[in-house]
Design a protein around this motif. Structure first.
Motif, PDB file in Angstrom:
ATOM      1  N   SER A  23       0.826  -1.219   0.000  1.00 16.95           N
ATOM      2  CA  SER A  23       0.000   0.000   0.000  1.00 16.95           C
ATOM      3  C   SER A  23       0.859   1.267   0.000  1.00 16.95           C
ATOM      4  O   SER A  23       0.347   2.358  -0.192  1.00 16.95           O
ATOM      5  CB  SER A  23      -0.948  -0.002   1.194  1.00 16.95           C
ATOM      6  OG  SER A  23      -0.211   0.073   2.391  1.00 16.95           O
ATOM      7  N   GLU A  24       2.161   1.120   0.207  1.00 16.58           N
ATOM      8  CA  GLU A  24       3.089   2.241   0.089  1.00 16.58           C
ATOM      9  C   GLU A  24       3.581   2.268  -1.356  1.00 16.58           C
ATOM     10  O   GLU A  24       3.996   1.255  -1.904  1.00 16.58           O
ATOM     11  CB  GLU A  24       4.261   2.081   1.057  1.00 16.58           C
ATOM     12  CG  GLU A  24       3.834   2.085   2.497  1.00 16.58           C
ATOM     13  CD  GLU A  24       4.974   1.856   3.462  1.00 16.58           C
ATOM     14  OE1 GLU A  24       4.689   1.834   4.666  1.00 16.58           O
ATOM     15  OE2 GLU A  24       6.128   1.709   3.037  1.00 16.58           O
ATOM     16  N   VAL A  25       3.532   3.450  -1.969  1.00 22.03           N
ATOM     17  CA  VAL A  25       3.821   3.565  -3.396  1.00 22.03           C
ATOM     18  C   VAL A  25       5.013   4.496  -3.610  1.00 22.03           C
ATOM     19  O   VAL A  25       5.042   5.605  -3.093  1.00 22.03           O
ATOM     20  CB  VAL A  25       2.589   4.102  -4.168  1.00 22.03           C
ATOM     21  CG1 VAL A  25       2.899   4.252  -5.646  1.00 22.03           C
ATOM     22  CG2 VAL A  25       1.398   3.184  -3.955  1.00 22.03           C
ATOM     23  N   VAL A  26       5.969   4.023  -4.385  1.00 21.26           N
ATOM     24  CA  VAL A  26       7.126   4.827  -4.782  1.00 21.26           C
ATOM     25  C   VAL A  26       6.841   5.347  -6.191  1.00 21.26           C
ATOM     26  O   VAL A  26       6.521   4.571  -7.093  1.00 21.26           O
ATOM     27  CB  VAL A  26       8.421   3.983  -4.772  1.00 21.26           C
ATOM     28  CG1 VAL A  26       9.610   4.815  -5.230  1.00 21.26           C
ATOM     29  CG2 VAL A  26       8.665   3.398  -3.384  1.00 21.26           C
ATOM     30  N   LEU A  27       6.939   6.661  -6.365  1.00 16.68           N
ATOM     31  CA  LEU A  27       6.671   7.290  -7.653  1.00 16.68           C
ATOM     32  C   LEU A  27       7.988   7.593  -8.357  1.00 16.68           C
ATOM     33  O   LEU A  27       8.872   8.232  -7.781  1.00 16.68           O
ATOM     34  CB  LEU A  27       5.874   8.585  -7.460  1.00 16.68           C
ATOM     35  CG  LEU A  27       5.641   9.455  -8.690  1.00 16.68           C
ATOM     36  CD1 LEU A  27       4.799   8.728  -9.718  1.00 16.68           C
ATOM     37  CD2 LEU A  27       5.000  10.770  -8.291  1.00 16.68           C
ATOM     38  N   ILE A  28       8.123   7.114  -9.595  1.00 15.76           N
ATOM     39  CA  ILE A  28       9.295   7.399 -10.432  1.00 15.76           C
ATOM     40  C   ILE A  28       8.779   8.139 -11.655  1.00 15.76           C
ATOM     41  O   ILE A  28       7.883   7.659 -12.352  1.00 15.76           O
ATOM     42  CB  ILE A  28      10.002   6.100 -10.890  1.00 15.76           C
ATOM     43  CG1 ILE A  28      10.326   5.174  -9.728  1.00 15.76           C
ATOM     44  CG2 ILE A  28      11.238   6.432 -11.725  1.00 15.76           C
ATOM     45  CD1 ILE A  28      11.399   5.672  -8.810  1.00 15.76           C
ATOM     46  N   GLY A  29       9.327   9.318 -11.928  1.00 18.20           N
ATOM     47  CA  GLY A  29       8.793  10.110 -13.031  1.00 18.20           C
ATOM     48  C   GLY A  29       9.858  10.756 -13.894  1.00 18.20           C
ATOM     49  O   GLY A  29      10.987  10.983 -13.456  1.00 18.20           O
ATOM     50  N   ALA A  30       9.482  11.038 -15.125  1.00 16.13           N
ATOM     51  CA  ALA A  30      10.302  11.793 -16.076  1.00 16.13           C
ATOM     52  C   ALA A  30       9.349  12.454 -17.064  1.00 16.13           C
ATOM     53  O   ALA A  30       8.308  11.888 -17.392  1.00 16.13           O
ATOM     54  CB  ALA A  30      11.266  10.865 -16.816  1.00 16.13           C
ATOM     55  N   HIS A  31       9.678  13.660 -17.540  1.00 17.37           N
ATOM     56  CA  HIS A  31       8.815  14.283 -18.546  1.00 17.37           C
ATOM     57  C   HIS A  31       9.244  13.817 -19.926  1.00 17.37           C
ATOM     58  O   HIS A  31      10.428  13.629 -20.202  1.00 17.37           O
ATOM     59  CB  HIS A  31       8.826  15.809 -18.433  1.00 17.37           C
ATOM     60  CG  HIS A  31      10.038  16.479 -18.997  1.00 17.37           C
ATOM     61  ND1 HIS A  31      10.078  16.938 -20.298  1.00 17.37           N
ATOM     62  CD2 HIS A  31      11.242  16.767 -18.457  1.00 17.37           C
ATOM     63  CE1 HIS A  31      11.265  17.493 -20.521  1.00 17.37           C
ATOM     64  NE2 HIS A  31      11.988  17.394 -19.427  1.00 17.37           N
ATOM     65  N   TYR A  32       8.266  13.574 -20.784  1.00 10.90           N
ATOM     66  CA  TYR A  32       8.581  13.105 -22.137  1.00 10.90           C
ATOM     67  C   TYR A  32       8.393  14.174 -23.193  1.00 10.90           C
ATOM     68  O   TYR A  32       8.838  14.009 -24.331  1.00 10.90           O
ATOM     69  CB  TYR A  32       7.757  11.853 -22.500  1.00 10.90           C
ATOM     70  CG  TYR A  32       6.299  12.127 -22.774  1.00 10.90           C
ATOM     71  CD1 TYR A  32       5.852  12.460 -24.045  1.00 10.90           C
ATOM     72  CD2 TYR A  32       5.354  12.052 -21.755  1.00 10.90           C
ATOM     73  CE1 TYR A  32       4.524  12.717 -24.293  1.00 10.90           C
ATOM     74  CE2 TYR A  32       4.021  12.297 -21.994  1.00 10.90           C
ATOM     75  CZ  TYR A  32       3.614  12.623 -23.265  1.00 10.90           C
ATOM     76  OH  TYR A  32       2.297  12.889 -23.500  1.00 10.90           O
ATOM     77  N   ASP A  33       7.724  15.267 -22.864  1.00 16.36           N
ATOM     78  CA  ASP A  33       7.505  16.287 -23.884  1.00 16.36           C
ATOM     79  C   ASP A  33       8.801  17.035 -24.153  1.00 16.36           C
ATOM     80  O   ASP A  33       9.717  17.039 -23.342  1.00 16.36           O
ATOM     81  CB  ASP A  33       6.386  17.249 -23.477  1.00 16.36           C
ATOM     82  CG  ASP A  33       6.747  18.108 -22.280  1.00 16.36           C
ATOM     83  OD1 ASP A  33       7.321  17.577 -21.310  1.00 16.36           O
ATOM     84  OD2 ASP A  33       6.461  19.315 -22.307  1.00 16.36           O
ATOM     85  N   GLY A  34       8.873  17.631 -25.335  1.00 15.49           N
ATOM     86  CA  GLY A  34      10.046  18.399 -25.716  1.00 15.49           C
ATOM     87  C   GLY A  34       9.633  19.730 -26.299  1.00 15.49           C
ATOM     88  O   GLY A  34       8.458  20.097 -26.285  1.00 15.49           O
ATOM     89  N   SER A  35      10.606  20.447 -26.835  1.00 14.90           N
ATOM     90  CA  SER A  35      10.339  21.772 -27.402  1.00 14.90           C
ATOM     91  C   SER A  35       9.636  21.715 -28.744  1.00 14.90           C
ATOM     92  O   SER A  35       9.085  22.707 -29.198  1.00 14.90           O
ATOM     93  CB  SER A  35      11.647  22.547 -27.545  1.00 14.90           C
ATOM     94  OG  SER A  35      12.203  22.774 -26.276  1.00 14.90           O
ATOM     95  N   GLY A  36       9.653  20.570 -29.401  1.00 10.81           N
ATOM     96  CA  GLY A  36       8.903  20.403 -30.642  1.00 10.81           C
ATOM     97  C   GLY A  36       9.667  20.842 -31.867  1.00 10.81           C
ATOM     98  O   GLY A  36      10.825  20.512 -32.050  1.00 10.81           O
ATOM     99  N   ARG A  37       9.008  21.612 -32.700  1.00  6.90           N
ATOM    100  CA  ARG A  37       9.589  22.056 -33.960  1.00  6.90           C
ATOM    101  C   ARG A  37       9.135  23.480 -34.236  1.00  6.90           C
ATOM    102  O   ARG A  37       8.243  24.004 -33.560  1.00  6.90           O
ATOM    103  CB  ARG A  37       9.178  21.114 -35.086  1.00  6.90           C
ATOM    104  CG  ARG A  37       7.696  21.038 -35.251  1.00  6.90           C
ATOM    105  CD  ARG A  37       7.275  19.973 -36.233  1.00  6.90           C
ATOM    106  NE  ARG A  37       5.814  19.978 -36.206  1.00  6.90           N
ATOM    107  CZ  ARG A  37       5.055  19.626 -37.178  1.00  6.90           C
ATOM    108  NH1 ARG A  37       5.590  19.201 -38.300  1.00  6.90           N
ATOM    109  NH2 ARG A  37       3.760  19.672 -37.080  1.00  6.90           N
ATOM    110  N   LYS A  38       9.716  24.085 -35.240  1.00  5.94           N
ATOM    111  CA  LYS A  38       9.319  25.439 -35.618  1.00  5.94           C
ATOM    112  C   LYS A  38       7.830  25.482 -35.886  1.00  5.94           C
ATOM    113  O   LYS A  38       7.283  24.609 -36.555  1.00  5.94           O
ATOM    114  CB  LYS A  38      10.068  25.892 -36.866  1.00  5.94           C
ATOM    115  CG  LYS A  38      11.495  26.245 -36.606  1.00  5.94           C
ATOM    116  CD  LYS A  38      12.144  26.797 -37.856  1.00  5.94           C
ATOM    117  CE  LYS A  38      13.573  27.164 -37.553  1.00  5.94           C
ATOM    118  NZ  LYS A  38      14.247  27.684 -38.733  1.00  5.94           N
ATOM    119  N   GLY A  39       7.154  26.475 -35.331  1.00  9.30           N
ATOM    120  CA  GLY A  39       5.727  26.645 -35.549  1.00  9.30           C
ATOM    121  C   GLY A  39       4.848  25.985 -34.507  1.00  9.30           C
ATOM    122  O   GLY A  39       3.650  26.226 -34.474  1.00  9.30           O
TER     123      GLY A  39
END
Length: 191
Positions: free
Chosen positions: A118-134
């Motif tokens: 019932s104890e939860v360890v959270l592991i996270g990373a962001h996957y979004d990036g800056s993208g492209r022109k426009g």
């Protein structure tokens, strides 16, 4: 992996409403053995031109979220109630009243110890990036080489997500005593 964000929290598992299941499916790799080729494959897939830099609210970010969900499923990481993908809204910073749809991708490895699961360890990373022109990316987040049409983001943050996916695979192959929630966050570039 420089951009891996790891955050450990203890949360009651009831807040996550995990699915009922007794065992995890085998992940196919020996427990405890890091797979460098798999890490490289994840970075190359997430930083590929086909992902279009993974800017939140774009088809490239949607493809990246789908890739991560499929990687979780393939290695035996289970979705919490509601599925792997959780949508949210982000106001566009490029002007106007446009609202973007962002996605977080989450997966759960339930702990093996009846007292500690019932104890939860959270592991996270962001996957979004800056993208492209426009893309509707914040101008302050645009990479230095603005002549490149796509900002692939291997270091921001395909490498961090690759590490997250490898940790998820290892946890699914040999479930720990406590439950682990793995989260790949969208929308970080808009903070």
């Amino acid at each position: 992996m420089p951009a891996l964000a790891a955050l450990c929290l203890l949360l009651p598992a009831s807040a996550l409403r995990p699915p009922a299941y007794a065992t995890l499916a085998p992940a196919g790799k020996p427990a405890g053995k890091q797979d460098e080729a798999e890490l490289r494959r994840h970075v190359e897939a997430l930083a590929a031109d086909a992902m279009e830099g993974r800017c939140t609210g774009t088809s490239g970010a949607d493809r990246a979220a789908q890739y991560i969900a499929e990687a979780f499923e393939k290695c035996g990481v289970r979705p919490p109630s509601g599925g792997y993908v959780q949508e949210f809204e982000v106001p566009s910073l490029s002007g106007g009243r446009r609202v973007l749809t962002g996605r977080n991708v989450v997966g759960l490895v339930e702990g093996t110890d009846a007292r500690l699961r019932s104890e939860v360890v959270l592991i996270g990373a962001h996957y979004d990036g800056s993208g492209r022109k426009g893309d509707p990316n914040p101008p302050s987040r645009m990479p230095g080489d603005r002549n490149d049409a796509i900002w692939n983001g291997a270091d921001d943050n395909a490498s961090g997500v690759a590490a997250l996916l490898e940790l998820a695979r290892l946890a699914a192959a040999s479930p720990p005593k406590r439950s682990f929630l793995f989260a790949a966050f969208g929308g970080e570039e808009f903070d």
